[in-house]
Design an enzyme around this catalytic site. Structure first.
Site, PDB file in Angstrom:
ATOM      1  N   PHE A   1       0.875  -1.063   0.079  1.00 18.70           N
ATOM      2  CA  PHE A   1       0.047   0.022   0.189  1.00 18.70           C
ATOM      3  C   PHE A   1       0.893   1.234  -0.010  1.00 18.70           C
ATOM      4  CE2 PHE A   1      -4.580   0.412   1.289  1.00 18.70           C
ATOM      5  CZ  PHE A   1      -5.210  -0.573   0.635  1.00 18.70           C
TER       6      PHE A   1
ATOM      7  N   GLN B   1      -8.322  14.111   4.229  1.00 20.66           N
ATOM      8  CA  GLN B   1      -7.773  13.390   3.240  1.00 20.66           C
ATOM      9  C   GLN B   1      -8.682  13.346   1.822  1.00 20.66           C
ATOM     10  OE1 GLN B   1      -6.814   8.871   3.246  1.00 20.66           O
ATOM     11  NE2 GLN B   1      -4.819   9.891   3.424  1.00 20.66           N
TER      12      GLN B   1
ATOM     13  N   HIS C   1      -8.776  11.210  -1.358  1.00 21.02           N
ATOM     14  CA  HIS C   1      -8.304   9.778  -1.640  1.00 21.02           C
ATOM     15  C   HIS C   1      -7.777  10.230  -3.338  1.00 21.02           C
ATOM     16  CE1 HIS C   1      -7.905   5.638  -2.898  1.00 21.02           C
ATOM     17  NE2 HIS C   1      -7.767   5.280  -1.446  1.00 21.02           N
TER      18      HIS C   1
ATOM     19  N   LEU D   1     -15.209   4.776  -4.069  1.00 23.42           N
ATOM     20  CA  LEU D   1     -13.729   4.782  -3.771  1.00 23.42           C
ATOM     21  C   LEU D   1     -13.450   3.651  -4.632  1.00 23.42           C
ATOM     22  CD1 LEU D   1     -11.495   4.948  -1.981  1.00 23.42           C
ATOM     23  CD2 LEU D   1     -12.541   3.158  -0.579  1.00 23.42           C
TER      24      LEU D   1
ATOM     25  N   GLU E   1      -6.643   1.814  -2.961  1.00 28.12           N
ATOM     26  CA  GLU E   1      -5.292   1.970  -3.289  1.00 28.12           C
ATOM     27  C   GLU E   1      -4.808   0.553  -3.517  1.00 28.12           C
ATOM     28  OE1 GLU E   1      -3.500   4.902  -0.721  1.00 28.12           O
ATOM     29  OE2 GLU E   1      -1.954   3.370   0.009  1.00 28.12           O
TER      30      GLU E   1
ATOM     31  N   ARG F   1      -0.879   9.507   0.062  1.00 28.04           N
ATOM     32  CA  ARG F   1      -2.116   9.937  -0.682  1.00 28.04           C
ATOM     33  C   ARG F   1      -2.259  11.202  -0.937  1.00 28.04           C
ATOM     34  NH1 ARG F   1      -6.909   5.928   2.420  1.00 28.04           N
ATOM     35  NH2 ARG F   1      -6.132   4.196   1.298  1.00 28.04           N
TER      36      ARG F   1
ATOM     37  N   HIS G   1     -12.373  11.586   1.658  1.00 29.06           N
ATOM     38  CA  HIS G   1     -12.380  10.347   1.902  1.00 29.06           C
ATOM     39  C   HIS G   1     -12.209  10.334   3.382  1.00 29.06           C
ATOM     40  CE1 HIS G   1     -11.586   6.092   1.575  1.00 29.06           C
ATOM     41  NE2 HIS G   1     -10.392   5.993   2.173  1.00 29.06           N
TER      42      HIS G   1
ATOM     43  N   ARG H   1      -3.441  10.493   6.764  1.00 35.05           N
ATOM     44  CA  ARG H   1      -3.221   8.953   7.090  1.00 35.05           C
ATOM     45  C   ARG H   1      -2.882   8.164   5.951  1.00 35.05           C
ATOM     46  NH1 ARG H   1      -6.860   4.900   6.048  1.00 35.05           N
ATOM     47  NH2 ARG H   1      -8.611   6.175   4.993  1.00 35.05           N
TER      48      ARG H   1
END
Lengths: 115, 590, 236
Positions: free
Chosen positions: B121, B243, B245, B255, B258, B289, B356, B401
């Protein structure tokens, strides 16, 4: 686990299995009779009763009757539990069905072995 | 409202998502009288939408993996305003929590040796950034959140947790000493309003992505816990940190994990160029991100966006082949076909950075206890109030995050809060009962709606709020634009205060719930806006044209938003982990 | 034509003595909206319209309803898939008590889910790490664990309509098999003995309505067949 006392085998699994096996027996019996009738176009009483005089045919027929009885009990019991929501009516109909099956079965045996 | 029925619990957990259910499980096992109060049936909570996985150093993909490396990534990912004691707790306790989930039955995907499957990730490294890309995100295909939430709900059933499903918490009840002693709650099905008394009130209400017009968040993510806490006068931390995304489906906002890039997918611009190679030469598409989202916006602004309007980019997956897509990313294939009309096995998915996750929230310590500051800027515990999950700001996520850290946050800090409350209850908690006027104060807002006789309607006001946030507080921000946004929000607050609830019926009145949610959106939006205006630097997700650099001299700090004065203060970041050396702030590159 | 005729089942227990269908004209501006978007437009016209929704992407299972006669999730059903001759009829999921408008009381559905003990049971002490499971064993859970409890299947099943208190229903049985099929679960025998009565599993008549409507493409009928096989293997 849902408990029941009026179904045939007391277990869903045995009912289910009996329903399938009895269906196969009934199908074979039906097929046999149909084929027999087709092969004997000018069927007379003597030939017909001769067929039923043989032990194997009597056993086969009895097996079919018993299968019919079980199959009908299981099937109709299911129908009553689906559609008859009033307990008194359902129980009455179930009792009637069971008694009728009993009568037909005994009568069938009498016809088969009684002569 | 003296004729109001009351319910009494040792602990009331508001929110039935991952963190709420994990906290509830701990308390249910201990035999404390606990209830989970959730505005939706628990498995409808937003945790269910989490896809890619739960990041944790369980040393499956790499037997030498180390939680300290994960902690380093987390601190760096958060652009150094991550509290290091909290990150240390989360990363070191993490494996225990993940193994617990597996023992509860979570159907993780597997490696050939039977261990839990882990995928790479963004922002993950080995050996404190020196050992290259790590694969640390434990996954159940691309439905990890669904699998996790259902597993937790199932285990709460097993442990006979009490559920108040489709109940809506309206406001916190405070006693004369300012301790939180429960809440006012509305049974949605019947319309009955109840005073819930509890020695511990846990806000596990999740995020508030619905303050933006375009968000990956569920329609229910309206920041109810944040709104309640702000109205009760408690401060919020780092609310400017939202955040975006990188891969929300263009147009729909849905969504796309990732994990797609973890499995080998990458972003391309209209020329088919893999542009992340320019912005993050090492990590490329698996940079943080915030970095990826900004790079995408840069591409679009510089005219290399895709589509007729050139306002999005593409996520290319077709080279992975149908087998990998079917095995590792089946949910994405479904979502892409439904919402983008694109089969990822054949064509790229149009994506755009989409709101996000809320890094900020109710400041807490690692036990989930809510924190406030006195006039001298000293921390104090708020008696009776706890928070965990996205609603809380522990802060493990700092200014940005890392992917897969939210699910870990939920289970680690849900569990921690549950354990702490259990021991606190064992030691005995006695707070003053709420008086009738305390309860009336908590009822005031709902009474206002119930008595409203005319005014603007909720949907149009909500749309206006979302537009303001989208326009003025997006991926890139600047002073004049934000000033304007703050002004518009202040004006909007006045209008929302006079808005109209037309339907006043009792049975399953969703209009009333949406009206109450609008108040919470307003609270969250204003906290976000004012904090964003105040933080005069660029850090993590907070990017300003007018202050493009990180300012460690003035802003290596948490922001604290105080709702009563609408003032922004600062709070020290924790740089004192207990068992490892401090990770000193460095220039953040990927 | 971009004005859609929508007919919606309405019932508010406080004011209506009986349910009725209400007509709405919704301008879609030619877009292929999802049914949920249409409901949002209706709610802007009439805020009293009640329905459940949450994730709006087909993973939370809130907005199961009957659309032009077929159960499905409003949020992932495009108009182009359901609308016939420009008309859309929306009704609550059949067979469950209506709370209000499109909101049904799912209590009995959840009760059947709880009845199958939907949680892993393993009587051996847990290891310090995870329990190992081969990818092949894990593959057996695919097509089972993805259920979102939307109730589209169970409420399209006549057997569940007639006996919702006794027949577990396709959703519950899919989950029953999810745990029977899990190599980590050791309660197989107990689970099976709880299912062998004439109703819990055997009321399934295999008509596959559940398969036809499942918005996640799952196959409860196949799972029920597998449970029968396991029951048979266990009892013969």
């Amino acid at each position: 686990m849902v408990t029941n006392i009026t179904n045939f085998g007391r277990s869903g699994l045995s009912d289910w299995l009996i329903q399938r096996i009895s269906a196969i027996i009934l199908a074979l019996y039906t097929l046999f009779i149909v084929v027999y009738l087709l092969l004997n176009p000018g069927l007379d009483y003597a030939t017909w009763s001769g067929l039923f005089a043989q032990t194997w045919m009597r056993i086969f027929s009895l097996l079919a009757f018993v299968s019919m009885a079980a199959h009908a009990w299981i099937g109709l019991w299911t129908v009553t539990t689906d559609y008859l929501k009033h307990t008194g009516i359902r129980l009455a109909v179930q009792t009637t069905i069971i008694l009728a099956i009993f009568v037909f079965l005994v009568w069938g045996i009498q016809v088969l072995w009684g002569a | 409202m003296s004729n109001m029925r009351s319910l009494t619990f040792d602990a009331i957990i508001i929110g039935g998502g991952g963190s709420g259910l994990r906290a509830a499980l701990e308390l249910a096992k201990s035999g404390k009288k606990t209830a989970v109060l959730s505005k939706v049936f628990p498995t409808r909570s937003h945790t269910v939408s989490a896809q890619g996985g739960i990041t944790c150093a369980i040393a499956s993909a790499d037997p030498n993996d180390d939680w300290r490396w994960h902690m380093y990534d987390t601190v760096k990912g958060g652009d150094y305003i991550t509290d290091q004691d909290a990150a240390e707790y989360m990363c070191s306790e993490g494996p225990k929590s993940v193994f617990e989930l597996e023992h509860m039955g979570l159907p993780f995907s597997r490696f050939d040796n039977g261990r839990i499957y882990q995928r790479p990730f963004g922002g993950q490294s080995k050996d404190y950034g020196k050992g290259g890309q790590a694969a640390r995100t434990c996954a159940a295909a691309d439905r990890t959140g669904h699998a996790l939430l259902h597993t937790l709900y199932q285990n709460n059933l097993k442990n006979h947790t009490t559920f108040l499903n489709e109940w809506y918490a309206v406001d916190l009840v405070k006693n004369a000493n300012g301790d939180v002693v429960g809440c006012i709650a509305l049974c949605i099905e019947t319309g009955e309003v109840v005073h819930v008394k509890a020695k511990a009130t846990v806000l596990a209400t999740g995020g508030a992505g619905r303050i933006y017009a375009s968000t990956t968040n569920a329609l229910i993510n309206t920041g109810d816990g944040i709104g309640m806490a702000l109205r009760a006068g408690f401060p919020m931390q780092d609310m400017e940190m939202w955040q975006f995304h990188p891969t929300g489906i263009y147009g729909a906002g849905v969504l796309v994990t990732e994990g797609c890039r973890g499995e080998g997918g990458y972003l391309i611009n209209k020329d088919g160029e893999r542009f992340m190679e320019r912005y993050a030469p090492n990590a490329k598409d698996l940079a943080g991100r915030d970095v990826v989202a900004r790079s995408m916006v840069m591409e679009i602004l510089e005219g290399r966006g895709c589509g007729e309007k050139g306002d999005h980019v593409y996520l290319k997956l077709d080279h992975l082949g149908e087998e990998v897509l079917g095995k590792r990313l089946p949910g994405i294939v479904e979502l892409s076909k439904t919402f983008a009309h694109a089969d990822p096995a054949k064509e790229p998915i149009p994506v755009v950075p989409t709101c996000h996750y809320m890094m900020g929230g109710i400041p807490t310590n690692v036990h989930g206890q809510a924190i406030m500051q006195d006039v001298d800027g000293k921390d104090h515990i708020v008696n009776g109030l706890f928070a965990c999950g996205e609603a809380a700001c522990v802060s493990v996520h700092g200014a940005n995050r890392l992917g897969g850290n939210s699910l870990l946050d939920l289970v680690v800090f849900g569990r921690a809060a549950g354990m702490f409350i259990e021991s606190a209850l064992n030691e005995g908690i006695e707070y003053l009962d709420a008086s009738e006027s305390d309860v009336d104060a908590a009822m005031a807002r709902m009474s206002r709606w119930n008595e409203s006789g005319g005014g603007e309607s909720v949907p149009s006001l909500k749309a206006e709020l979302q537009d303001i946030m989208q326009t003025s507080f997006g991926v890139f921000r600047q002073e004049d634009n934000m000033q304007e946004g703050v002004k518009k929000l202040a004006e909007l607050r006045g209008r929302i205060g006079e808005a109209h609830l037309a339907d006043k019926s009792n049975a399953f009145n969703t209009a009333r719930v949406e009206a109450l949610e609008l108040d919470n959106l307003m609270e969250v939006a204003e906290a976000t806006a004012i904090a964003a205006l105040e933080r005069k630097e660029s850090r993590g997700a907070h990017s300003r044209y007018d202050y493009p650099d990180r300012d460690d001299v003035n802003w290596l700090k948490h922001s604290m938003y105080f709702p009563t004065e609408k003032r922004v203060g600062k709070r020290d970041v924790n740089f004192k982990p207990k068992t490892v050396d401090t990770f000193e702030p460095k220039v953040r590159t990927y | 034509m971009s004005v859609l005729q929508v007919s919606v089942y309405r019932y508010n227990p406080e004011t209506d003595s009986a349910p009725y269908m209400q007509e709405f004209q919704i301008d879609t501006h030619g877009r292929d909206l999802m049914v949920l978007n249409v409901l949002e437009l209706i709610k802007e016209q009439d805020s009293s319209m009640a329905y459940r929704r949450s994730c709006r992407e087909g993973v939370c299972g809130s907005d199961g309803m009957n659309m032009n006669g077929k159960n499905g999730l409003a949020c992932i059903t495009p108009l182009s898939e359901v609308v016939k001759s420009n008309k859309l009829v929306l009704r609550p999921l059949p067979g469950l008590p209506v709370v209000r408008d499109l909101v049904v009381d799912m209590g009995i559905f959840y009760k059947q889910y709880e009845r199958i003990q939907p949680y892993l049971q393993n009587d051996e002490p847990a290891p310090a790490i995870e329990r190992l499971q081969s990818p092949e064993d894990r593959d057996k859970l695919d097509g089972l664990y993805e259920c979102i409890l939307c109730a589209c299947c169970s409420t399209s099943c006549p057997s569940f309509w007639w006996n919702p208190d006794k027949f577990v229903g396709p959703a519950g049985l899919l989950q029953a098999y999810r745990f029977l099929a899990d190599s980590r679960d050791t309660a197989t025998r107990e689970r099976l003995s709880d299912l062998e009565d004439p109703f819990s599993v055997f009321r399934c008549r295999g008509i596959m309505n559940c398969v036809a409507v499942c918005p996640k493409g799952l196959n409860p009928t196949r799972a029920i067949g597998k449970i029968r096989e396991m029951l048979l293997a266990n009892a013969t």
